[in-house]
Design a protein around this motif. Structure first.
Motif, PDB file in Angstrom:
ATOM      1  N   THR A 170       0.847  -1.186   0.000  1.00 22.28           N
ATOM      2  CA  THR A 170       0.000   0.000   0.000  1.00 22.28           C
ATOM      3  C   THR A 170       0.881   1.234   0.000  1.00 22.28           C
ATOM      4  OG1 THR A 170      -0.119   0.081   2.418  1.00 22.28           O
ATOM      5  CG2 THR A 170      -1.794  -1.240   1.271  1.00 22.28           C
ATOM      6  N   GLN A 171       0.236   2.403  -0.096  1.00 23.41           N
ATOM      7  CA  GLN A 171       0.987   3.647  -0.066  1.00 23.41           C
ATOM      8  C   GLN A 171       1.677   3.832   1.272  1.00 23.41           C
ATOM      9  OE1 GLN A 171       1.230   5.857  -2.808  1.00 23.41           O
ATOM     10  NE2 GLN A 171       2.887   6.636  -1.527  1.00 23.41           N
ATOM     11  N   ALA A 172       1.034   3.390   2.352  1.00 21.53           N
ATOM     12  CA  ALA A 172       1.648   3.501   3.678  1.00 21.53           C
ATOM     13  C   ALA A 172       2.935   2.686   3.768  1.00 21.53           C
ATOM     14  CB  ALA A 172       0.659   3.054   4.750  1.00 21.53           C
ATOM     15  N   ASP A 173       2.966   1.524   3.106  1.00 19.99           N
ATOM     16  CA  ASP A 173       4.185   0.716   3.097  1.00 19.99           C
ATOM     17  C   ASP A 173       5.326   1.461   2.401  1.00 19.99           C
ATOM     18  OD1 ASP A 173       2.889  -1.370   4.394  1.00 19.99           O
ATOM     19  OD2 ASP A 173       2.175  -2.236   2.512  1.00 19.99           O
ATOM     20  N   GLU A 174       5.017   2.151   1.313  1.00 17.11           N
ATOM     21  CA  GLU A 174       6.047   2.914   0.613  1.00 17.11           C
ATOM     22  C   GLU A 174       6.550   4.068   1.468  1.00 17.11           C
ATOM     23  OE1 GLU A 174       5.168   4.165  -3.304  1.00 17.11           O
ATOM     24  OE2 GLU A 174       5.453   2.151  -4.152  1.00 17.11           O
ATOM     25  N   TRP A 175       5.640   4.748   2.154  1.00 17.56           N
ATOM     26  CA  TRP A 175       6.057   5.840   3.029  1.00 17.56           C
ATOM     27  C   TRP A 175       6.966   5.322   4.141  1.00 17.56           C
ATOM     28  CZ3 TRP A 175       0.434   8.061   3.473  1.00 17.56           C
ATOM     29  CH2 TRP A 175       0.122   8.765   2.296  1.00 17.56           C
ATOM     30  N   ALA A 176       6.608   4.180   4.721  1.00 12.37           N
ATOM     31  CA  ALA A 176       7.433   3.604   5.786  1.00 12.37           C
ATOM     32  C   ALA A 176       8.812   3.218   5.257  1.00 12.37           C
ATOM     33  CB  ALA A 176       6.727   2.391   6.382  1.00 12.37           C
ATOM     34  N   ALA A 177       8.865   2.640   4.055  1.00  9.83           N
ATOM     35  CA  ALA A 177      10.153   2.251   3.474  1.00  9.83           C
ATOM     36  C   ALA A 177      11.027   3.479   3.220  1.00  9.83           C
ATOM     37  CB  ALA A 177       9.932   1.483   2.174  1.00  9.83           C
ATOM     38  N   ARG A 178      10.409   4.571   2.760  1.00 13.07           N
ATOM     39  CA  ARG A 178      11.189   5.796   2.529  1.00 13.07           C
ATOM     40  C   ARG A 178      11.687   6.385   3.838  1.00 13.07           C
ATOM     41  NH1 ARG A 178       7.048   8.641  -1.837  1.00 13.07           N
ATOM     42  NH2 ARG A 178       7.320   7.090  -3.512  1.00 13.07           N
ATOM     43  N   ALA A 179      10.858   6.329   4.887  1.00 10.99           N
ATOM     44  CA  ALA A 179      11.283   6.847   6.185  1.00 10.99           C
ATOM     45  C   ALA A 179      12.454   6.043   6.737  1.00 10.99           C
ATOM     46  CB  ALA A 179      10.105   6.822   7.160  1.00 10.99           C
ATOM     47  N   VAL A 180      12.398   4.723   6.598  1.00 14.49           N
ATOM     48  CA  VAL A 180      13.496   3.875   7.062  1.00 14.49           C
ATOM     49  C   VAL A 180      14.768   4.172   6.268  1.00 14.49           C
ATOM     50  CG1 VAL A 180      14.310   1.494   7.186  1.00 14.49           C
ATOM     51  CG2 VAL A 180      12.001   2.055   7.931  1.00 14.49           C
ATOM     52  N   GLU A 181      14.629   4.347   4.969  1.00 10.20           N
ATOM     53  CA  GLU A 181      15.795   4.641   4.144  1.00 10.20           C
ATOM     54  C   GLU A 181      16.404   5.985   4.514  1.00 10.20           C
ATOM     55  OE1 GLU A 181      17.029   4.865  -0.609  1.00 10.20           O
ATOM     56  OE2 GLU A 181      14.978   4.339   0.003  1.00 10.20           O
ATOM     57  N   ARG A 182      15.554   6.988   4.823  1.00 13.14           N
ATOM     58  CA  ARG A 182      16.065   8.301   5.214  1.00 13.14           C
ATOM     59  C   ARG A 182      16.804   8.225   6.546  1.00 13.14           C
ATOM     60  NH1 ARG A 182      11.732  12.947   4.843  1.00 13.14           N
ATOM     61  NH2 ARG A 182      11.788  12.074   2.725  1.00 13.14           N
ATOM     62  N   LEU A 183      16.250   7.479   7.496  1.00 18.99           N
ATOM     63  CA  LEU A 183      16.924   7.322   8.790  1.00 18.99           C
ATOM     64  C   LEU A 183      18.251   6.594   8.630  1.00 18.99           C
ATOM     65  CD1 LEU A 183      13.919   6.382  11.114  1.00 18.99           C
ATOM     66  CD2 LEU A 183      15.251   8.496  11.163  1.00 18.99           C
ATOM     67  N   THR A 184      18.287   5.612   7.743  1.00 19.26           N
ATOM     68  CA  THR A 184      19.534   4.878   7.509  1.00 19.26           C
ATOM     69  C   THR A 184      20.606   5.806   6.947  1.00 19.26           C
ATOM     70  OG1 THR A 184      18.277   2.854   7.104  1.00 19.26           O
ATOM     71  CG2 THR A 184      20.544   2.910   6.319  1.00 19.26           C
ATOM     72  N   THR A 185      20.201   6.709   6.049  1.00 19.54           N
ATOM     73  CA  THR A 185      21.153   7.663   5.477  1.00 19.54           C
ATOM     74  C   THR A 185      21.682   8.614   6.537  1.00 19.54           C
ATOM     75  OG1 THR A 185      19.976   7.517   3.360  1.00 19.54           O
ATOM     76  CG2 THR A 185      21.479   9.368   3.668  1.00 19.54           C
ATOM     77  N   MET A 186      20.808   9.026   7.463  1.00 14.95           N
ATOM     78  CA  MET A 186      21.198   9.993   8.485  1.00 14.95           C
ATOM     79  C   MET A 186      22.048   9.375   9.591  1.00 14.95           C
ATOM     80  SD  MET A 186      17.542  11.981   8.823  1.00 14.95           S
ATOM     81  CE  MET A 186      18.077  12.814  10.316  1.00 14.95           C
ATOM     82  N   LEU A 187      21.698   8.156  10.024  1.00 17.60           N
ATOM     83  CA  LEU A 187      22.317   7.565  11.210  1.00 17.60           C
ATOM     84  C   LEU A 187      23.362   6.505  10.904  1.00 17.60           C
ATOM     85  CD1 LEU A 187      19.061   7.153  13.356  1.00 17.60           C
ATOM     86  CD2 LEU A 187      20.682   9.061  13.350  1.00 17.60           C
ATOM     87  N   GLY A 188      23.398   6.004   9.672  1.00 21.38           N
ATOM     88  CA  GLY A 188      24.358   4.958   9.335  1.00 21.38           C
ATOM     89  C   GLY A 188      23.662   3.644   9.042  1.00 21.38           C
ATOM     90  N   SER A 189      24.365   2.775   8.320  1.00 24.79           N
ATOM     91  CA  SER A 189      23.752   1.529   7.845  1.00 24.79           C
ATOM     92  C   SER A 189      23.422   0.569   8.974  1.00 24.79           C
ATOM     93  CB  SER A 189      24.679   0.847   6.832  1.00 24.79           C
ATOM     94  OG  SER A 189      25.943   0.573   7.429  1.00 24.79           O
ATOM     95  N   ASP A 190      24.174   0.606  10.087  1.00 26.60           N
ATOM     96  CA  ASP A 190      23.942  -0.338  11.185  1.00 26.60           C
ATOM     97  C   ASP A 190      23.075   0.230  12.300  1.00 26.60           C
ATOM     98  OD1 ASP A 190      25.446  -2.288   9.948  1.00 26.60           O
ATOM     99  OD2 ASP A 190      27.321  -1.670  10.919  1.00 26.60           O
ATOM    100  N   SER A 191      22.625   1.475  12.156  1.00 20.70           N
ATOM    101  CA  SER A 191      21.869   2.114  13.233  1.00 20.70           C
ATOM    102  C   SER A 191      20.389   1.775  13.187  1.00 20.70           C
ATOM    103  CB  SER A 191      22.052   3.639  13.164  1.00 20.70           C
ATOM    104  OG  SER A 191      23.419   3.990  13.292  1.00 20.70           O
ATOM    105  N   VAL A 192      19.854   1.483  12.029  1.00 22.80           N
ATOM    106  CA  VAL A 192      18.427   1.190  11.871  1.00 22.80           C
ATOM    107  C   VAL A 192      18.280  -0.287  11.530  1.00 22.80           C
ATOM    108  CG1 VAL A 192      16.306   1.773  10.654  1.00 22.80           C
ATOM    109  CG2 VAL A 192      18.039   3.531  11.058  1.00 22.80           C
ATOM    110  N   ARG A 193      17.537  -0.993  12.359  1.00 21.70           N
ATOM    111  CA  ARG A 193      17.330  -2.424  12.152  1.00 21.70           C
ATOM    112  C   ARG A 193      15.841  -2.738  12.118  1.00 21.70           C
ATOM    113  NH1 ARG A 193      21.862  -5.750  13.283  1.00 21.70           N
ATOM    114  NH2 ARG A 193      23.694  -4.519  13.803  1.00 21.70           N
TER     115      ARG A 193
END
Length: 344
Positions: A170-193
């Protein structure tokens, strides 16, 4: 067609070669042109004179051999990002990918991965992790990885994704995936699990926290549902929401106060009536099972034999049964009962 050519007086290939191609095309169509080319010794299809497609293989050579699987996967994600961007600019996506890894001692691992919907950068890095884990488990590495190569061997035209109205992405799944990707970019690859399905009959092994950078977030929810149903020997769904890192030691008694045991035929000695965990006493409102599990019986160091049950417990002496009950997963192993997980 051969009999017709004989009736027309054309009995050998020389007769066909002496005719004009336009006459055969006028009588037989495209087949006539093909027969005329073959009779004159030409190839069935003319040679392709256009330039070959550009090289799409992506190779990364490490300056030093790398033994840490997380470092290899993180590098694989960066190389995959470049490859996916390159393919997207050409309007194609990779559905079949050849992954090659080499070590400093000349050891090599090759595997072909297939995904009919197309492999994203996260999916490619995820396959590298699977391949390297299997490589280490089956053969064992004597040195670190020095080379990683992606070779797209199956491409398809890039198509848009249709979001589902009921179920699926759904659209919500895409928004969640983008939010996770943005956090990974900001905090590092191992910071978001994120929790990723790994498989297994034990509720503590079915999911594991994995760096979001190497998880295919777009198809994660769909694959989890399909795999959970297909895993043999797993507990019935739904899965428990809380899994204890350290299981809680418990005592399961029957109505007469004796400890409930399980025979070699996986039969209960009596129905469970009471569960004692530390200083807390619970009444068993209902139960299901037992579900036996015997794993790795061929390996004396890793073999396991246990029995699992699901129970609904209520505090002893509490009259408000409806509000105080909660479901748990109990495991009997080596003669001791353990609470390993709970629902809600």
């Amino acid at each position: 067609m051969v009999s017709l050519l004989n009736r027309l007086g054309l009995s050998c290939l020389g007769d066909l070669a002496a005719m004009k191609s336009s006459d055969l095309v006028g009588r037989f169509g495209p087949v006539g042109l093909e027969v005329h080319r073959l009779s004159r010794g030409f190839d069935r299809h003319p040679p392709i004179t256009i330039a070959p497609p550009p090289e799409r293989a992506s190779t990364h050579r490490f300056e030093q051999s790398v033994e840490d699987i997380n470092v290899v996967v993180a590098t694989a994600r960066q190389v995959a990002d470049e490859l996916v961007t390159h393919l997207s600019n050409q309007g194609v996506s990779c559905v079949r990918l050849h992954v090659c890894m080499q070590t400093d001692h000349g050891e090599q691992s090759d595997r072909l991965w297939y995904q009919p919907e197309g492999l994203t950068a996260a999916a490619m890095a995820e396959r590298v992790r699977w391949q390297m884990e299997a490589w280490i488990a089956t053969r064992g590495l004597t040195s670190g990885v020095v080379l990683l190569r992606y070779s797209p061997v199956g491409l398809r035209a890039r198509e848009g994704r249709q979001l589902g109205l009921w179920g699926g992405s759904t659209q919500a799944d895409e928004w969640a995936a983008r939010a996770v990707e943005r956090l990974t970019t900001m905090l590092g690859s191992d910071s978001v699990r994120v929790a990723q399905w790994r498989g297994g009959r034990d509720v503590g092994e079915a999911f594991a926290l994995t760096p979001a950078a190497v998880v295919d977030m777009e198809r994660r929810a769909e694959t989890v549902v399909m795999k959970e149903v297909a895993w043999s020997g797993a507990l019935p769904t739904p899965s428990p929401s809380i899994v204890y890192d350290e299981p809680l030691l418990a005592v399961v008694n029957d109505a007469s106060g004796c400890v409930v045991s399980v025979s070699g035929r996986h039969e209960l000695s009596a129905s469970p009536a009471q569960v004692v965990i530390g200083r807390h006493v619970y009444n068993v409102v209902s139960w299901a099972g037992p579900w036996p599990v015997e794993e790795r019986w061929w390996d004396p160091s890793r073999q396991r034999r246990a029995v699992r049950m699901q129970m609904v417990l209520a505090r002893h002496g509490d009259a408000s049964v409806r509000t105080a009950t909660h479901a748990v997963v109990m495991v009997l192993e080596h003669g001791e009962w353990w609470m390993t997980a709970r629902f809600g």
